[in-house]
Write a protein that holds these residues in place. Structure first.
Motif, mmCIF file in Angstrom:
data_model
loop_
_atom_site.group_PDB
_atom_site.id
_atom_site.type_symbol
_atom_site.label_atom_id
_atom_site.label_comp_id
_atom_site.label_asym_id
_atom_site.label_seq_id
_atom_site.Cartn_x
_atom_site.Cartn_y
_atom_site.Cartn_z
ATOM 1 N N TYR B 293 -100.671 28.097 8.058
ATOM 2 C CA TYR B 293 -101.761 27.203 8.461
ATOM 3 C C TYR B 293 -101.299 26.343 9.631
ATOM 4 O O TYR B 293 -100.207 25.762 9.593
ATOM 5 N N VAL B 294 -102.128 26.246 10.649
ATOM 6 C CA VAL B 294 -101.785 25.468 11.837
ATOM 7 C C VAL B 294 -102.939 24.519 12.162
ATOM 8 O O VAL B 294 -104.101 24.930 12.143
ATOM 9 N N VAL B 342 -92.751 35.246 8.648
ATOM 10 C CA VAL B 342 -93.222 33.872 8.469
ATOM 11 C C VAL B 342 -92.202 32.823 8.917
ATOM 12 O O VAL B 342 -92.535 31.893 9.657
ATOM 13 N N ASP B 343 -90.950 32.970 8.469
ATOM 14 C CA ASP B 343 -89.946 31.946 8.777
ATOM 15 C C ASP B 343 -89.764 31.804 10.292
ATOM 16 O O ASP B 343 -89.731 30.700 10.832
ATOM 17 N N HIS B 344 -89.665 32.965 10.944
ATOM 18 C CA HIS B 344 -89.507 32.965 12.395
ATOM 19 C C HIS B 344 -90.720 32.309 13.070
ATOM 20 O O HIS B 344 -90.568 31.461 13.961
ATOM 21 N N LEU B 349 -93.104 28.002 16.037
ATOM 22 C CA LEU B 349 -94.282 27.162 16.309
ATOM 23 C C LEU B 349 -93.900 25.684 16.329
ATOM 24 O O LEU B 349 -94.373 24.920 17.168
ATOM 25 N N ALA B 350 -93.033 25.290 15.374
ATOM 26 C CA ALA B 350 -92.573 23.899 15.347
ATOM 27 C C ALA B 350 -91.856 23.545 16.655
ATOM 28 O O ALA B 350 -92.073 22.471 17.221
ATOM 29 N N THR B 355 -98.115 21.729 14.425
ATOM 30 C CA THR B 355 -97.976 21.349 13.027
ATOM 31 C C THR B 355 -98.424 22.526 12.183
ATOM 32 O O THR B 355 -99.612 22.846 12.143
ATOM 33 N N ALA B 356 -97.473 23.180 11.546
ATOM 34 C CA ALA B 356 -97.795 24.405 10.807
ATOM 35 C C ALA B 356 -97.092 24.397 9.464
ATOM 36 O O ALA B 356 -96.030 23.794 9.303
#
Lengths: 358, 358
Positions: B293-294, B342-344, B349-350, B355-356
């Protein structure tokens, strides 16, 4: 809004919701302590930064947030009212039954400090690792004041919702339960019944699955261990709606057997009317939106290129859906845009080489 | 695949589907004529380029595609078999009932030239203005051969599907109807019943509506005038499923009254199993996907910037949903990505200031 400081806050339960509330409050500088019967959950949540105090350090919380599974809610709310002088809330999915259970165990002064609430946010995942400070951003957060609640306590819980980035929505516990029975619990159960019909279908029949059945059944993937508790706790409101649905199913079966199309149409018309009353984006009235479909090669960057083009064209994308298609590496992307922007978007996309249609 | 040329093709009915088929075939150079009882539809469809011949010029079509409302299907199929020497197909949502009606009116030689079909594509809009050459791109297209069908005719209809950009899926008429009863008609009816419960809910209760109820009820906005015909024509397969649903609703009501949670859990578990068997993207098996979610400011270009970043990060977005939130101008965008990405994605994104969270 309360002018009082919100903290220190004790959050009971370091799962998805409790940890996310801790993270959201710490983001705004509120002092937070966490407790959980699981040492591991507590260690993870603290490691993520969801608390800056230990529960032992916080003997007189100004606000206690009970974020435990529905079956343990009332017990933990009563314990919090006994152990702390401040306001107590919970974040469970059902409000009337826990209130009655708390009511039976506390005196009027204690009861006045309890105001249940319910953030409309969650995830198909659970546990502190799934938590996020942003979980409640922009979400409704029901604040379910009962007649004996201290108005200042109600304001404190509304302030909690706002501090977490959510929008408080004031409803009585009974209204809340009737509302979520309609907007969440009944849709969940009927989605599960539709999905249940797929479980034993021949695999080749399922190749005809389109976006419709995916949308209808998506929520049915939620955790049955949690949902059985939610459903049981809201049995009264839910049973009333289920009886209405059974009457409708009987009407449909009789209409199909008799070839009575008008009876079918009446139910379909009612469904159309129901889809029209769901509030639009940002809680405002619905406004006319139209779908535009665009063929997009299915690899990184193509979707971004499409949306960059839409951005340059100056059309805001209200919603977007990627269709899953069998047998070929082209995705079909559905863009929802304001009805009066469609012609401009279509012609501008065509100018930029996209294959698009209404 | 037939080595024979597909055209000339006569398309009977210049609505959404007929006009789109004309446009798709013209795109590949096939000769097409259109007919319609509405002069206006015909003029619009021809103006869009869906035909290069008039129906009067085409007295011996190699393929006739009947694209009229369900109630008129059998009549137009029989007429086409009498007037033209080639293969006849239709694109209706139900296959067994029209086949039986045609069977009753034609001889075996005529019947052998009829092969019903059903493209899994459409729109909430109707009429030739909503048509597009790209409507069928990447969609399944059921080809419902009956035992008396000429195999060459079956191949011709499969070739039509491919020429329109779709993927043929071979099923018997009975299998087709059972499949769409499960994957389309039952979901539609139950979505309408859920939406019907919203129609008379107090407006303030609906403020708690989340993405779940929106997804469950979206299809219920479809045109009742069309759906009443579809439902009536597939009454047998649909009634069987509706009786199963009624039995499930009775089980739920009894379980809620008795506090029998295990019975509720059994139905919820079956729902989870059903969501897992819907085929994944491109018809392949489902693979584990996780939601990220972003928070995205709600104005043109921001979504594009997010997806451009995701593209540069190198993560493919399998699906995307924009959440509608009340009271604030920040959208919550749900990205579905492969679980191992997902982790990558989150950390990248951070790094880029988003904000995700999961």
């Amino acid at each position: 809004m309360s002018a009082e400081p919100l903290g220190p806050v004790l959050v009971v339960g370091a799962g998805l919701l409790g940890t996310s509330i801790g993270l959201a409050l710490r983001r705004t500088g509120v002092d937070v302590a966490l407790s959980d019967i699981s040492e591991e959950n507590l260690r993870i949540a603290s490691g993520l930064g969801a608390a800056n105090l230990t529960a032992a350090q916080l003997t007189a919380a100004r606000l206690v947030v009970v974020a435990v599974p529905p079956d343990h809610l009332a017990t933990e709310v009563v314990r919090a009212l006994r152990e702390h002088p401040g306001v107590v809330t919970d974040v469970g999915s059902v409000k009337a039954e826990p209130l009655a259970a708390v009511h039976a165990q506390v005196d009027t002064a204690e009861l006045s400090r309890y105001v249940g609430s319910h953030p409309m946010a969650g995830s198909e995942r659970s546990g502190p690792f799934a938590a996020s400070a942003a979980l409640f951003d922009g979400r409704p957060w029901a604040v379910a004041a009962h007649p004996d609640a201290d108005p200042a306590a109600v304001q404190t819980v509304a302030a909690l919702a706002r501090a977490c980035g959510a929008t408080p929505v004031m409803l009585t516990p009974q209204e809340h339960d009737a509302a979520v029975a309609r907007t969440s619990h009944l849709p969940h159960l009927l989605a599960a019944l539709v999905a249940g019909r797929l479980a034993d279908a021949p695999a080749e029949h399922l190749t005809l699955s389109g976006q419709g059945v995916r949308d209808v059944t998506r929520v049915a993937a939620g955790d049955p261990a949690l949902w059985r508790q939610i459903v049981a706790a809201n049995a009264t409101a839910l049973s009333e709606l289920l009886r209405e649905v059974r009457a409708d199913v009987d009407t449909l079966l009789a209409a199909l057997a008799a070839g009575d199309r008008d009876a079918v149409t009446t139910l379909l018309d009612r469904g159309v009317a129901g889809t029209a009353v769901i509030p639009g984006k940002h809680g405002g009235p619905t406004r006319p939106e139209t779908s535009v479909y665009v063929a997009v090669p299915d690899h990184p960057g193509e979707l971004a290129r499409l949306l960059a083009d839409a951005g340059e064209i100056g059309v805001n994308i209200e919603d977007l859906r990627i269709d899953h298609d069998p047998g070929r590496p082209v995705g079909l992307v559905e863009l929802l845009v304001a009805a009066d922007a469609v012609d401009h978007l279509l012609s501008s996309l065509a100018d930029r080489g996209w294959t698009a249609h209404r």
